[in-house]
Design an enzyme around this catalytic site. Structure first.
Site, PDB file in Angstrom:
ATOM      1  N   ASP A   1      69.045  30.733  67.558  1.00 29.09           N
ATOM      2  CA  ASP A   1      69.635  30.859  66.249  1.00 29.09           C
ATOM      3  C   ASP A   1      70.611  31.083  65.873  1.00 29.09           C
ATOM      4  OD1 ASP A   1      69.014  33.646  67.551  1.00 29.09           O
ATOM      5  OD2 ASP A   1      69.472  34.109  64.632  1.00 29.09           O
TER       6      ASP A   1
ATOM      7  N   GLU B   1      68.767  36.358  66.238  1.00 29.92           N
ATOM      8  CA  GLU B   1      69.129  37.950  67.214  1.00 29.92           C
ATOM      9  C   GLU B   1      70.451  37.925  66.576  1.00 29.92           C
ATOM     10  OE1 GLU B   1      72.545  39.325  69.659  1.00 29.92           O
ATOM     11  OE2 GLU B   1      72.070  37.213  68.346  1.00 29.92           O
TER      12      GLU B   1
END
Length: 379
Positions: free
Chosen positions: A86, A147
């Site tokens: 991400d 994350e």
């Protein structure tokens, strides 16, 4: 046995492989977009002969991909390659920050943090397999979707997977001097809300109690608590819909970074003390996700750093090791006491901005480092 430093790594080939990764935008909160990125990497891992598992996402976030790389002892705990797919960049960022090469620099959203490092460490596995090199330990790859928001949905998965392994490699971007991270500060997040009283801003302004004004005053107070060892930052502020209405609700998000657990505990206590229902505007503070302190100088991690420094010397560069802020999934594995080497990915600058870029020279340099780490850890 083939020397991993002699494998045919090629910058142009890596750039060609990276291009579709970067052009598959994957902001954390867009689960469908993150999953398109996971589709891409899942296909590449399967093409390498890995046993690939797709782990469904939760909390409205994307999926994870876990791959057991080909090895006579595949599935046994050895080396865990841990990275996130991400990014912080919303869909459409490519229009302002297209994937492009200019001189010795390559630009693109998420290229530095951390698709570049993930790709390089995967390319090292690709080259080792193509050369028929068997690593001393089996390798597992785990790519996660969240994350950038503190890993709320995959922390348990990461910790469970890490406990099965002897070593963890986290190819987050290198520190500014090119060095690795061997410990990380603690990170805590908070969700704030002020609730006031609505009114018409032109007709009955005095009847209202502005949630925006109350939160704005708290912003200055919160950021004023910052010291060199414990910082407070308001990164999100949302309120209002009509300019002619006194806003009755305002939301904000705060990030706290602390160098020690004691300092984090103090910071958390100061933030929670802001809760108040006295007066005409209510302030509510809720604690969000937390990354634990990863204490530096753990023997297993220091041995990994020494090995990385030896390899870097053979390649022709230096790697320092230091504790750092910023937070990563290495916080979790390091805090568990599992030997972890973090920030061993590509070199670059301006991550999380519209100038995010990497240095081209670091692609081959870090790929050689990765290949040698795979071949020497556990040997």
């Amino acid at each position: 046995m083939t020397n991993p430093l002699d494998l045919p790594f090629d910058t142009d080939e890596m750039l060609a492989g990276l291009k579709p990764w970067i052009e598959t935008e994957s902001p954390t909160f867009d689960a469908a977009a993150v999953n398109r990125m996971m589709d891409l990497v899942q296909h590449e891992l399967a093409a390498l002969g890995a046993r690939v598992e797709r782990i469904p996402g939760r909390l409205g976030l994307g999926d994870s991909v876990r791959a057991t790389m080909p090895h006579p002892r595949a599935g046994e705990g050895g080396i865990l390659l841990l990275g996130h797919m991400d990014t912080v960049h919303p869909i459409g960022t490519l229009e302002k920050l297209p994937f492009r090469v200019e001189g010795d620099v390559c630009y693109g959203p998420g290229l530095m943090d951390m698709k570049g490092g993930n790709y390089v460490y995967l390319d090292a596995l690709r080259k080792l397999l193509a050369a028929g090199v068997e690593t001393p330990l089996p390798v597992t790859v785990l790519f996660t979707p969240d994350e950038e928001i503190g890993t709320p949905s995959t922390r348990e998965l990461i910790e469970a997977e890490a406990r099965r392994h002897r070593f963890v490699l986290v190819p987050e971007p290198a520190r500014p001097d090119g060095g690795a991270v061997i410990g990380r500060y603690a990170i805590a997040r908070f969700n704030l809300q002020t609730r006031g009283k609505p009114s018409h801003a032109g007709w009955q302004l005095s009847e209202g109690r502005s949630a925006i004004a109350a939160m704005a005053r708290k912003v200055a107070e919160i950021e004023g608590m910052t010291t060199d060892d414990c910082t407070f930052s308001v990164g999100v502020f949302r309120a209002g819909q009509w300019v002619n209405c006194v806003s009755s609700v305002c939301d904000a998000e705060v990030l706290t970074m602390a160098k020690t657990q004691d300092l984090l505990d103090e910071g958390v206590a100061r933030m929670m003390a802001l809760n108040s229902d006295a007066g005409e505007v209510v302030m509510e503070v809720r604690r969000g996700v937390t990354r634990p302190v990863w204490e530096p100088d753990q023997p297993g991690t220091m041995a990994m750093l020494a090995l990385a420094q030896e390899i870097a010397g053979e390649i022709g560069f230096e790697i320092t090791g230091a504790s750092a802020g910023g937070g990563s999934d290495g916080n979790f594995t390091g805090a568990l006491g599992i030997p972890t080497l973090d920030s061993i990915g590509v070199c670059g600058k301006d991550l999380h901005t519209l100038n995010e870029h990497i240095l081209l020279d670091s692609l081959v340099e870090r790929a050689k480092l990765a290949a040698a780490l795979y071949c020497r850890l556990g040997a």
